[in-house]
Motif scaffolding. Sequence first.
Motif, PDB file in Angstrom:
ATOM      1  N   GLY A  30       0.805  -1.358   0.024  1.00 29.25           N
ATOM      2  CA  GLY A  30      -0.017  -0.019  -0.128  1.00 29.25           C
ATOM      3  C   GLY A  30       0.764   1.524  -0.019  1.00 29.25           C
ATOM      4  O   GLY A  30       0.198   2.500   0.278  1.00 29.25           O
ATOM      5  N   ALA A  31       2.085   1.078  -0.350  1.00 28.99           N
ATOM      6  CA  ALA A  31       3.067   2.503  -0.270  1.00 28.99           C
ATOM      7  C   ALA A  31       2.389   3.301  -1.529  1.00 28.99           C
ATOM      8  O   ALA A  31       1.926   2.734  -2.428  1.00 28.99           O
ATOM      9  CB  ALA A  31       4.362   2.114  -0.498  1.00 28.99           C
ATOM     10  N   ASP A  32       2.659   4.540  -1.345  1.00 31.71           N
ATOM     11  CA  ASP A  32       2.031   5.505  -2.335  1.00 31.71           C
ATOM     12  C   ASP A  32       3.286   5.945  -3.170  1.00 31.71           C
ATOM     13  O   ASP A  32       4.443   5.572  -2.878  1.00 31.71           O
ATOM     14  CB  ASP A  32       1.237   6.668  -1.918  1.00 31.71           C
ATOM     15  N   GLY A  33       3.047   6.609  -4.337  1.00 34.71           N
ATOM     16  CA  GLY A  33       4.098   6.988  -5.300  1.00 34.71           C
ATOM     17  C   GLY A  33       5.021   7.847  -4.639  1.00 34.71           C
ATOM     18  O   GLY A  33       6.470   7.676  -4.977  1.00 34.71           O
ATOM     19  N   GLY A  34       4.813   8.782  -3.578  1.00 32.03           N
ATOM     20  CA  GLY A  34       5.805   9.592  -3.048  1.00 32.03           C
ATOM     21  C   GLY A  34       6.826   8.733  -1.866  1.00 32.03           C
ATOM     22  O   GLY A  34       8.087   8.967  -1.992  1.00 32.03           O
ATOM     23  N   GLU A  35       6.327   7.860  -1.424  1.00 39.59           N
ATOM     24  CA  GLU A  35       7.043   6.840  -0.855  1.00 39.59           C
ATOM     25  C   GLU A  35       8.029   6.085  -1.523  1.00 39.59           C
ATOM     26  O   GLU A  35       9.255   6.098  -1.366  1.00 39.59           O
ATOM     27  CB  GLU A  35       6.196   6.067   0.238  1.00 39.59           C
ATOM     28  N   ILE A  36       7.495   5.517  -2.510  1.00 48.07           N
ATOM     29  CA  ILE A  36       8.364   4.726  -3.439  1.00 48.07           C
ATOM     30  C   ILE A  36       9.603   5.756  -4.201  1.00 48.07           C
ATOM     31  O   ILE A  36      10.487   5.302  -4.194  1.00 48.07           O
ATOM     32  CB  ILE A  36       7.412   4.090  -4.497  1.00 48.07           C
ATOM     33  N   ARG A  37       9.067   7.000  -4.648  1.00 46.07           N
ATOM     34  CA  ARG A  37      10.020   7.771  -5.379  1.00 46.07           C
ATOM     35  C   ARG A  37      11.185   8.220  -4.208  1.00 46.07           C
ATOM     36  O   ARG A  37      12.338   8.169  -4.506  1.00 46.07           O
ATOM     37  CB  ARG A  37       9.443   9.224  -5.699  1.00 46.07           C
ATOM     38  N   ALA A  38      10.831   8.223  -3.027  1.00 45.46           N
ATOM     39  CA  ALA A  38      11.866   9.017  -2.019  1.00 45.46           C
ATOM     40  C   ALA A  38      12.644   7.459  -1.819  1.00 45.46           C
ATOM     41  O   ALA A  38      13.955   7.786  -1.605  1.00 45.46           O
ATOM     42  CB  ALA A  38      10.954   9.114  -0.518  1.00 45.46           C
ATOM     43  N   VAL A  39      12.254   6.101  -1.800  1.00 38.91           N
ATOM     44  CA  VAL A  39      13.298   5.185  -1.436  1.00 38.91           C
ATOM     45  C   VAL A  39      14.197   5.064  -2.735  1.00 38.91           C
ATOM     46  O   VAL A  39      15.563   5.106  -2.734  1.00 38.91           O
ATOM     47  CB  VAL A  39      12.339   3.899  -1.121  1.00 38.91           C
ATOM     48  N   LEU A  40      13.652   5.381  -4.068  1.00 39.24           N
ATOM     49  CA  LEU A  40      14.253   5.098  -5.358  1.00 39.24           C
ATOM     50  C   LEU A  40      15.553   6.348  -5.395  1.00 39.24           C
ATOM     51  O   LEU A  40      16.674   5.993  -5.539  1.00 39.24           O
ATOM     52  CB  LEU A  40      13.607   5.151  -6.614  1.00 39.24           C
ATOM     53  N   ALA A  41      15.047   7.477  -4.745  1.00 42.22           N
ATOM     54  CA  ALA A  41      16.045   8.537  -4.963  1.00 42.22           C
ATOM     55  C   ALA A  41      17.032   8.406  -3.989  1.00 42.22           C
ATOM     56  O   ALA A  41      18.300   8.814  -4.135  1.00 42.22           O
ATOM     57  CB  ALA A  41      15.364   9.757  -4.512  1.00 42.22           C
ATOM     58  N   ASP A  42      16.847   7.823  -2.715  1.00 47.97           N
ATOM     59  CA  ASP A  42      17.704   7.471  -1.688  1.00 47.97           C
ATOM     60  C   ASP A  42      18.532   6.371  -2.073  1.00 47.97           C
ATOM     61  O   ASP A  42      19.850   6.481  -1.968  1.00 47.97           O
ATOM     62  CB  ASP A  42      16.968   7.011  -0.145  1.00 47.97           C
ATOM     63  N   ILE A  43      18.282   5.551  -2.919  1.00 47.86           N
ATOM     64  CA  ILE A  43      19.086   4.445  -3.472  1.00 47.86           C
ATOM     65  C   ILE A  43      20.047   5.047  -4.296  1.00 47.86           C
ATOM     66  O   ILE A  43      21.278   4.654  -4.283  1.00 47.86           O
ATOM     67  CB  ILE A  43      18.281   3.375  -4.123  1.00 47.86           C
ATOM     68  N   VAL A  44      19.596   5.836  -5.323  1.00 52.91           N
ATOM     69  CA  VAL A  44      20.602   6.505  -6.030  1.00 52.91           C
ATOM     70  C   VAL A  44      21.606   7.427  -5.440  1.00 52.91           C
ATOM     71  O   VAL A  44      22.782   7.325  -5.636  1.00 52.91           O
ATOM     72  CB  VAL A  44      19.763   7.298  -7.232  1.00 52.91           C
ATOM     73  N   ARG A  45      21.171   8.168  -4.365  1.00 54.84           N
ATOM     74  CA  ARG A  45      21.913   8.904  -3.758  1.00 54.84           C
ATOM     75  C   ARG A  45      23.157   8.308  -2.987  1.00 54.84           C
ATOM     76  O   ARG A  45      24.271   8.809  -2.629  1.00 54.84           O
ATOM     77  CB  ARG A  45      21.140   9.854  -2.803  1.00 54.84           C
ATOM     78  N   THR A  46      22.875   6.997  -2.482  1.00 57.15           N
ATOM     79  CA  THR A  46      23.641   6.311  -1.493  1.00 57.15           C
ATOM     80  C   THR A  46      24.359   5.139  -2.360  1.00 57.15           C
ATOM     81  O   THR A  46      24.948   4.081  -1.711  1.00 57.15           O
ATOM     82  CB  THR A  46      22.944   5.792  -0.447  1.00 57.15           C
TER      83      THR A  46
END
Length: 132
Positions: A30-46
């Motif tokens: 049930g994660a929303d798009g904002g939550e998913i985008r934040a995780v993907l952005a964090d993966i790229v950042r780190t």
Amino acid sequence: MKRDRTGREKVMIAAARLAAHYLAAAVKAGADGGEIRAVLADIVRTSGLSEIWITDEHGRIVLGSGDMDFVFPRDPEAGTQAAPFAALLRGTETVVVQDPQPRDIDGKVFQYVGVAGVDRPRIVQVGLSVAS
């Protein structure tokens, strides 16, 4: 004949598969798009990745590590840099590995690896800028 994968390509395939499985689990939870985008952005950042892009079943990027308005061609033989990834939507390939080359949207040189979605037809793509 398929060539042997480099170590970098194997890592990129693993990252794309992990992103595909993460997406399926996140959507199911049930994660929303904002939550998913934040995780993907964090993966790229780190990590060493430059981008992560996820499409819908029509090839339009709907989620990713940044903002991108792009639709993949539907024909894998269309003759553009992004066209081979259409095979993931069609189900004729489960993994597409591209050599570094200028990308369609801006001519910057990237290497892309894409995998098919695990929960529905989609492209899950990770990119690595040659400049980085």
